[in-house]
Scaffold this motif. Sequence first.
Motif, PDB file in Angstrom:
ATOM      1  N   PRO A   4      -1.482  -3.165   5.894  1.00 20.62           N
ATOM      2  CA  PRO A   4       0.017  -2.812   5.203  1.00 20.62           C
ATOM      3  C   PRO A   4       1.255  -3.571   5.952  1.00 20.62           C
ATOM      4  O   PRO A   4       1.274  -4.063   6.854  1.00 20.62           O
ATOM      5  N   PHE A  44       0.970  -1.066  -0.054  1.00 20.38           N
ATOM      6  CA  PHE A  44      -0.150   0.035  -0.184  1.00 20.38           C
ATOM      7  C   PHE A  44       0.883   1.192   0.048  1.00 20.38           C
ATOM      8  O   PHE A  44       0.849   2.071   0.794  1.00 20.38           O
ATOM      9  N   HIS A  84      -7.055  -1.277  -5.107  1.00 20.29           N
ATOM     10  CA  HIS A  84      -7.314  -2.041  -3.703  1.00 20.29           C
ATOM     11  C   HIS A  84      -8.568  -2.126  -3.217  1.00 20.29           C
ATOM     12  O   HIS A  84      -9.070  -3.084  -2.757  1.00 20.29           O
ATOM     13  N   THR A 123      -3.740   4.134   4.448  1.00 21.19           N
ATOM     14  CA  THR A 123      -4.633   3.052   4.386  1.00 21.19           C
ATOM     15  C   THR A 123      -5.895   3.479   5.159  1.00 21.19           C
ATOM     16  O   THR A 123      -7.028   3.263   4.928  1.00 21.19           O
ATOM     17  N   THR A 169      -6.925   7.535  -6.462  1.00 21.23           N
ATOM     18  CA  THR A 169      -7.019   7.130  -4.989  1.00 21.23           C
ATOM     19  C   THR A 169      -8.046   7.912  -4.414  1.00 21.23           C
ATOM     20  O   THR A 169      -8.023   9.247  -4.742  1.00 21.23           O
ATOM     21  N   ARG A 175       2.211   4.657   5.438  1.00 21.87           N
ATOM     22  CA  ARG A 175       1.522   3.688   4.719  1.00 21.87           C
ATOM     23  C   ARG A 175       0.377   3.220   5.453  1.00 21.87           C
ATOM     24  O   ARG A 175      -0.811   3.063   4.978  1.00 21.87           O
ATOM     25  N   TYR A 176       0.359   3.152   6.887  1.00 22.37           N
ATOM     26  CA  TYR A 176      -0.655   2.777   7.612  1.00 22.37           C
ATOM     27  C   TYR A 176      -1.752   4.012   7.713  1.00 22.37           C
ATOM     28  O   TYR A 176      -2.866   3.750   7.452  1.00 22.37           O
ATOM     29  N   THR A 219      -9.940   3.972   4.161  1.00 23.56           N
ATOM     30  CA  THR A 219     -10.767   3.054   4.391  1.00 23.56           C
ATOM     31  C   THR A 219     -12.009   3.305   5.476  1.00 23.56           C
ATOM     32  O   THR A 219     -12.693   2.618   5.575  1.00 23.56           O
ATOM     33  N   PHE A 268      -7.427  -4.423   6.185  1.00 24.58           N
ATOM     34  CA  PHE A 268      -6.349  -3.916   5.159  1.00 24.58           C
ATOM     35  C   PHE A 268      -4.989  -3.894   6.026  1.00 24.58           C
ATOM     36  O   PHE A 268      -5.134  -3.268   7.170  1.00 24.58           O
ATOM     37  N   ILE A 295      -1.915   3.072  -1.008  1.00 25.76           N
ATOM     38  CA  ILE A 295      -3.292   2.481  -1.282  1.00 25.76           C
ATOM     39  C   ILE A 295      -3.870   3.172  -2.430  1.00 25.76           C
ATOM     40  O   ILE A 295      -3.765   4.410  -2.627  1.00 25.76           O
ATOM     41  N   ALA A 329      -8.457  -0.887   8.951  1.00 21.26           N
ATOM     42  CA  ALA A 329      -6.961  -0.855   8.690  1.00 21.26           C
ATOM     43  C   ALA A 329      -6.163  -1.068  10.013  1.00 21.26           C
ATOM     44  O   ALA A 329      -6.655  -0.764  10.913  1.00 21.26           O
TER      45      ALA A 329
END
Length: 246
Positions: A68, A41, A48, A90, A214, A86-87, A94, A66, A44, A102
């Motif tokens: 990561p 991700f 996805h 995500t 995205t 990245r978290y 979401t 999800f 992301i 996540a």
Amino acid sequence: MKYDSKDIEKIAEGIVRRADLPMLGRNPNRTYRLGIMGGTFDPIHNGHLVAAEQAFYDLDLDVVVFMPAGRPAFKQDRHVSPGEDRYAMTLLATSDNPHFLASRFEVDREGITYTADTLALLREVYPPNVQLYFITGADAIAEIVRWRHAETIADIAHLVGATRPGYDLDRARSTIAASPYHFDVTYLEIPALAISSSYLRERVAKGQSLRYLTPEPVTGYIHKHKLYGARPNTFEASELDRAQEY
């Protein structure tokens, strides 16, 4: 020191809460289906999200988590954005979907993260009436027989291979068929998977828009934190204002 079943349940619940995992399995009279969307991700993207949404409905999942990757084994030779970034992306992507979550489960783990280890840990956390569905790309399905402890993956999880239209599944199917392990695989065709994270990174580096590729909060985060060579002066002012919220 020995633990009784109640102690084990409390330990498992603690892990679930710390890692932002869903509480599933409490009703022994029903079967739960937990979708695990694995990936780097970075970032992301809508492909996805569409893949997870289709898997949720087609496979009658209870929730899709999800997850990561922390330090993915197959990307040790290349730059990967920090796990916290990245978290965060995500989580932003979401947050408006009631059946998406996540999780920090891999990001918070030390060392290189392997799918087999993650699934084995999840299997310990959840009771037997929680089935695990690992969602990944069809490209990964073709390689999974060579992953570390592939036999563990085969034993623990149902695999869901997301494919783009026109993708030739022959290689994946023949590789799985020739494997000494019994993999249970479902393939889903996802139109939005023509998008890739590398394509988004290239667009950001060139100062190009990510609109419709995205979610906007992810775009805002990328520019606010200057990921992938983002240049603030190429970002629309209205979007830059929204980015300050994150």
